[in-house]
Each structure stands twice: as C-alpha cells, then as structure tokens.
Write an enzyme that holds these catalytic residues in place. Sequence first.
Site, mmCIF file in Angstrom:
data_model
loop_
_atom_site.group_PDB
_atom_site.id
_atom_site.type_symbol
_atom_site.label_atom_id
_atom_site.label_comp_id
_atom_site.label_asym_id
_atom_site.label_seq_id
_atom_site.Cartn_x
_atom_site.Cartn_y
_atom_site.Cartn_z
ATOM 1 N N ARG A 76 -17.825 11.863 39.230
ATOM 2 C CA ARG A 76 -17.956 10.630 40.000
ATOM 3 C C ARG A 76 -16.663 10.312 40.756
ATOM 4 N NH1 ARG A 76 -20.914 6.222 36.410
ATOM 5 N NH2 ARG A 76 -21.117 8.111 35.166
ATOM 6 N N GLU B 236 -32.966 22.574 25.587
ATOM 7 C CA GLU B 236 -32.780 22.527 24.128
ATOM 8 C C GLU B 236 -31.873 21.374 23.704
ATOM 9 O OE1 GLU B 236 -34.023 24.952 21.496
ATOM 10 O OE2 GLU B 236 -33.493 23.049 20.592
ATOM 11 N N ILE C 219 -29.247 21.367 16.997
ATOM 12 C CA ILE C 219 -30.291 21.960 16.152
ATOM 13 C C ILE C 219 -31.294 22.723 17.006
ATOM 14 C CG2 ILE C 219 -32.014 21.533 14.373
ATOM 15 C CD1 ILE C 219 -30.750 18.767 13.968
ATOM 16 N N GLY D 298 -17.241 5.021 16.935
ATOM 17 C CA GLY D 298 -17.707 5.794 18.082
ATOM 18 C C GLY D 298 -19.107 6.352 17.915
ATOM 19 N N LYS E 161 -37.094 11.330 22.915
ATOM 20 C CA LYS E 161 -37.129 12.601 22.191
ATOM 21 C C LYS E 161 -38.512 12.847 21.587
ATOM 22 C CE LYS E 161 -32.184 12.336 21.193
ATOM 23 N NZ LYS E 161 -31.192 11.750 20.267
#
Lengths: 429, 429
Positions: A45, A129, A136, A187, A205
């Site tokens: 950006r 993925e 995973i 965080g 998801k």
Amino acid sequence: MKPLKVALLGCGVVGSQVIRLMHEQADDLAARVGAPLELAGVAVRRLGRKRDIDVDPELLTTDAESLVTRDDVDIVIEVIGGIEPARSLIVAALSRGKSVVTANKALLAEDGSTLHEAARTGNGDLYFEASVAGAIPLLRPLRESLAGDRVKRVLGIVNGTTNYILDKMDSTGASFTDALEEAQTLGYAEADPTADVEGFDAAAKAAILAGLAFHSRVRADEVHREGITEITATDVASAKAMGYVIKLLAICARSDDGRSFGVRVHPAMIPRSHPLAGVREAYNAVFVEAESAGQLMFYGKGAGGAPTASAVLGDLVAVGRNRLAGTHGPEESTYADLAVHPMGETVTRCHVALDVADKPGVLAQVAELFAKHDVSIQTVRQEGHGDDAQLVIVTHRATDAALSATMAGLRELDIVRAVASVMRVEGDE
Amino acid sequence: MKPLKVALLGCGVVGSQVIRLMHEQADDLAARVGAPLELAGVAVRRLGRKRDIDVDPELLTTDAESLVTRDDVDIVIEVIGGIEPARSLIVAALSRGKSVVTANKALLAEDGSTLHEAARTGNGDLYFEASVAGAIPLLRPLRESLAGDRVKRVLGIVNGTTNYILDKMDSTGASFTDALEEAQTLGYAEADPTADVEGFDAAAKAAILAGLAFHSRVRADEVHREGITEITATDVASAKAMGYVIKLLAICARSDDGRSFGVRVHPAMIPRSHPLAGVREAYNAVFVEAESAGQLMFYGKGAGGAPTASAVLGDLVAVGRNRLAGTHGPEESTYADLAVHPMGETVTRCHVALDVADKPGVLAQVAELFAKHDVSIQTVRQEGHGDDAQLVIVTHRATDAALSATMAGLRELDIVRAVASVMRVEGDE
C-alpha cells in the site's frame, strides 16, 4: 532452467514470511518445483513503510494491477485479504492465464464462484489451502484424499482467537471481557475483534469446507452464525461441572437422506472426553467423518505468519509443478449441487438452565412442554431451592426448530422465572 | 465419455470393499474423475472361493499378468500385498504406461525405487496413500501440502495391532500374551503376529514416511526396529505410575545439522499429556513437525477394509483425473539424498529401573557411571528397600550410543543386581 516468476500481493505478517521462506529455501523449492522461483514484484500500500523483512526496493510497487497483469508473471500470491481490490486483482491475473495462490477466506466465501470461473477461463490454477486452518493440510485432503469417499460431517475449531478466549474462560474462570482483553494484549485478537468473536471468520471457513466436502457451492451468508460474546463465566462453569467444555464450532453436516446439508457456526458444549475438547489456546482442529474412512482428525496451528506461509508455499510448489507440466490441479467441484437447509432442520441437542418457582409440579409442567414439541429429555437435574431453584435439562436429539419452539414455550410458562442459559450440545451422539 | 478401465489385483478385505464402493459410488466417482470408472477384471488366487462381495464371474481371473498388461486397462489397483508377484505385476503395468494405485507398504519399503523407476519410464502415476496409516490422509499432505516447508520430525503410531495390545495392557493391566490373544480373538492381530508385534509393519511405514519427509530414499532395512514382545505388565504399570504410557512409535527425525536423519521403530514412554497418549485401541495418529507449520497431527483409522479402500479410491480419482488431463502427479522426490544415520547417533532419553543393593553409596556409584558417559540424570527415585531396593532413573537427552554404553556399564557394577527395565522416553522435550 527458466525461472517461474511470482508476484506477491501484500507484505504484512504472512507476505513477509513468504518472502523470507522463498529466499531461505530457494534451493529446496527449485528442486521440488523443477525450476527456480523468482520474486517478480511485491505490491504494497505504501512504499516507505518499515517492514519485518528486507525486500529489494526495486521489487516494491503500489501498482498491484500492473504487477498481476505483467506478461512475465506466472503465479500470483494474494495475501492482502478483504474483498476489494483482492477480487479484481485475482480475476485479472486468472483471466490472463496466471495461477493464483490465495489465503483469502472472506473473498472465497463471498464470491468464490467468480474466482473459480476466472480460473477456468484462463486455464490456470486457483489454490487456497491457507484460507482455512492455516498450516493444517485440510483442503487438499478434503479435495483429493477423500475424493473417493462420502463425507458425512465436518466439525471443527477453525478460529484460534475464540478458542483462546474460551480456553482462558474455561481454565481460569475469567469473564468473556477479561479473556478478550488478554487475547488482545497477546496479539491473538485484533483491536476490533468483531470478525472473530461474532463468528464471521469461522463462518467463511465453514462455507469453504462445506463446499469442498459436499461438492456444492456455499456462500458465507448461507451459514447460520452465532458468536461467543454472550457466553458468561457461569455458562462455562456450569458446563465444566457437567463434564463439558464450550467451544466455538464450525459444523457442516449432510442430512440423513443425503439431499441437503446444514452449515453453522455457534458455541456448543462438547464432552471433555471428545478429542476437540483438548484443543487448547489458539490451536485449530477439524474432525472429518466420512462413510468409509470413518473419523479423521487434523490438528495444528490455524494462524500466524510462518504457519500460513507454509500452506501458501505448499500451494506455490503445486501450481509451479502444474505450470511446468502444462496442466492444472482439480477444478472446483460443485456437481452435487446440494442445497443448504435452514437451521431449523438441523438436528442437534440442547442444554438449558431454567430459573423456576420452587414448588411441586414444576417438573411435570416443564416435561409436558418438551413432550408437546416432541423433544425428549435425556437428563434433568434440580439445583438450589427457594428463589435459587434451577432446573438443568439436557435433551436428546431434535430439530433446531423444535428446540427453539420449546425454548419459546418455556419463556411463556408461569412457573419459569427465566431461561438462564441455552446452549447446543455436540460431539457425543 | 469413454470409461477408464480399472484392473484390480486382489479381492480380500480391501479389494472387496474397493469393488463395493466403485459400484455404490459410481456416479459420484464419475463426476469427480470426469469419466466413468469401469472394472476391467479382478485377479484372484482361486476362482471358486466364497467372497465377501458379489463379483461378476466373468471379471474374475487367475491370470494377473495378462490382466495388468491388457491394452484396454488404464489403471491397476494392487491390494494383494507382499513382494512377489506384486512387484512384477506393478512393474509390468507401469512400464506399459498404466497408472498404479497400491497399498503395499512392504514392497514400497523394500524396493520402492524399482517401482518409481518403472513409473517414470512409463510416464504413469504411482500412488500409495493407503500404504501408511490407512484412511488417514498423510502421504499427500507430506508430499504436497508440506512441499514448501522443511519437515523436522515425524513421530507416530502407525500400527493398530500393537497399539491395541499396548492400550489393553495399559487399561487392564493384562500381560502381553493375554492382550495379544484378545487382539487375535477380535481380529486385530493375525494368527502369526510377527509382522506387527516385532515392528516390521511399522518399520516399512517409517521408511516410506522418512523418504517423503526428507526427500530421500529409505529402505526398510535401514530402519532401526524393536518390537513390543518383551514389554511386561510391570513396565506398563511403572510407566503409568510416573504419568507415562508406552506406545510403539515410528520416529523419523532430521539431525540438528540437517545433513542426515534417523529412522526408528521402538516402544517408548510418552507423557500422558501428549496427544499421542490418548490414541486408543487400533487407531493411528501421526505428529509432523515442520519448521514453518509447527506441529501438526493427523488421526484416524489405520487399517480395515473400508478405511483402506477410502484411501485407495481417493488415489484412484486422482490418477484417473491425471490420465484424462494427460499428465501425472508429483514424481518420487529424492533430490536431497540425505543419509540415514546409525541408531547410536540418535538423540533420545531413557527410563531405567535398577535392582540395587540397599546400602549407602549406591546412588553415588550409579551417578558417577552416568557422568562418565556424559549422560545427565533428570530424576532419580528410590523404591523399596532390602532385597527389593530399586533405583528408577530418567535421563536427559543423550545419544543412543552413550545411553547404551551406560546401560552396559550398569550391568557390570557390583552394586547393581539387575537392570530390570530400560525404555526410551519421547515426546516431552
């Protein structure tokens, strides 16, 4: 060997790890792909910003569109997130025959069909993925390893932030607000935690997982979604006392007749003996139940720069190989075209705590109401007395509509002073 | 659409499930592959035998060689197991350009290079997901999803029979012999259990996993192998008392300098808090630790007709798609060509129980011996007294050679009446 040129969109937490690993593992990646991978440019950006990684300033550009359409670019990695400009850039790249690797769950769940269509037109690869459960390997197994099986159900913890919060509440007795604050300090949660705690991230998801599992197209807005903001320390303690733990689950389940499926994200109580109950902190884990394979579980880190970059690079190697071989990976598979059924048709169980008047006949009236809605009771426990009298009921399996109607009916009963908590129960049928 | 013709070698537990599922899921498989799959023939040892599945008698043949070399056959599925005639048949098929799906871990681990070479020559696919951990998608994730990462370690339970036996010993206190008998009665162990209980089956799988994880070629005879036949109820109880459980582990680990790796199969104590400790009965689970992805776990059914058939059919769909697209999947990747280091160089820890004389100075002498071999002690516990006096020692990490030399030295000490048990400790560094 002529190198494959890679354009990177985004140089944040994930993008900077992708650059680092492409550099550190250059020889391994070249050997595995069959040609060197060369960074052609990095769209950012702002040019002057301080970054986690040293990037040749010559590679940086704010003109992402020119970068993705450059003739010499073979593969585009998109890790900027969000709907626009990500969608336009991916479509521009795909429609020019480039392959794309993306981690953008929100875009895939909102408008995956546009992306897949562009991949078909351009005859390139669209791999994603990293969009679900970070490091995973989950989408490739669903898309390929289980291609010879019939998936019945996918049930998982796919949001690390909410799992961290619920795990803290469970292990320390903290309130939702305190656990969220701790997650923000560490965080694990963003300053505006809405996407995580209201279940939007998990719903995107779930849409992607359901689409792959049932060979159908699913959009995020078809996912029934409830967040975790209303879960109290009392709910968590009460679940604990009964041998349960509360998790935010994404559940995609085929109906018994196989003609439709449900997709939902909501908090639920699961038994402590269930393998998902042991998933601590910000980890992710997904159960897949297939007709022949039986129960499978996949566990690992669902987020973070390096884990997500691992998934991105795995896809990068795959699409690189495909380009060299002049082929592409499996296309979107939506042939089954099953419908998403409404939440009311979903079969589940319920845990409900009722503040009741402490007098004879209460249980009889409550039981009669459950029976009226065809919901059978598995266990009932009376706690406290006088003004603290509480009935804790766990039902057998019933449709969500019947369970909701029962809850509404309970609120109308004179002898019920309040429906103190209602929570679905999963994972022990 | 012209069908893809599939030859099946073997019609036992797995083969009969493959036939059933190819029939029951014909429409789904056709949609996913892009063309119908047609059974071209089934090679069996005897024609007249009663089978678990109805097969058109016209399809049955005892002439496997003619079947796999038939011009109209596109794909061969091999589920007969063993080295010959499986190897000759697979090579015959591959060298004629057919694709092969096999579940044959023993053959892959003994002579995988011959098979991969034949696949390269014929330009066909050799897929073998079913050879390790049955239904669990494990090889495709290692081969493809983690292609952009560096695997440091693979640690898993890959043999269901031994896990069943050890789980029984742990949960009921049974002896090895009694637990084995129960496993045989229930069909979890064969009449001749050698391949399972002596670790040969797990060693073959470890060789395959190590080869994929480290992009090198590994043969079964390079795997350090110890079985579970000498594990006593006392060992199990003693582990339990210390918060450990004994599992037969397959461990593939890169050395710290990354230039070699170890591959081994042996029983080991792992902490009860380790996720592998909770793997019960005949289930399999594999931990993969990669530099960027971190720790991943894969869990599911490692054997059985339908689960293994699920993995076979997943591969069948993949090789079918590849044939239609005129391409093939990732070839054997051995570019790293790392060496397998000897067991002595492997770094591990040890639990040892010593029957000792009950007099002052015993611990000092024992501790001095450990120090002499540069093995430091983590914990030591004295149990019993008089003739029952026992020292139970757990070491810190040391090379297996140093640990072995220490054990040999202990046997020479006058004050040590016997080394009652020695077991490696894994999973809690």
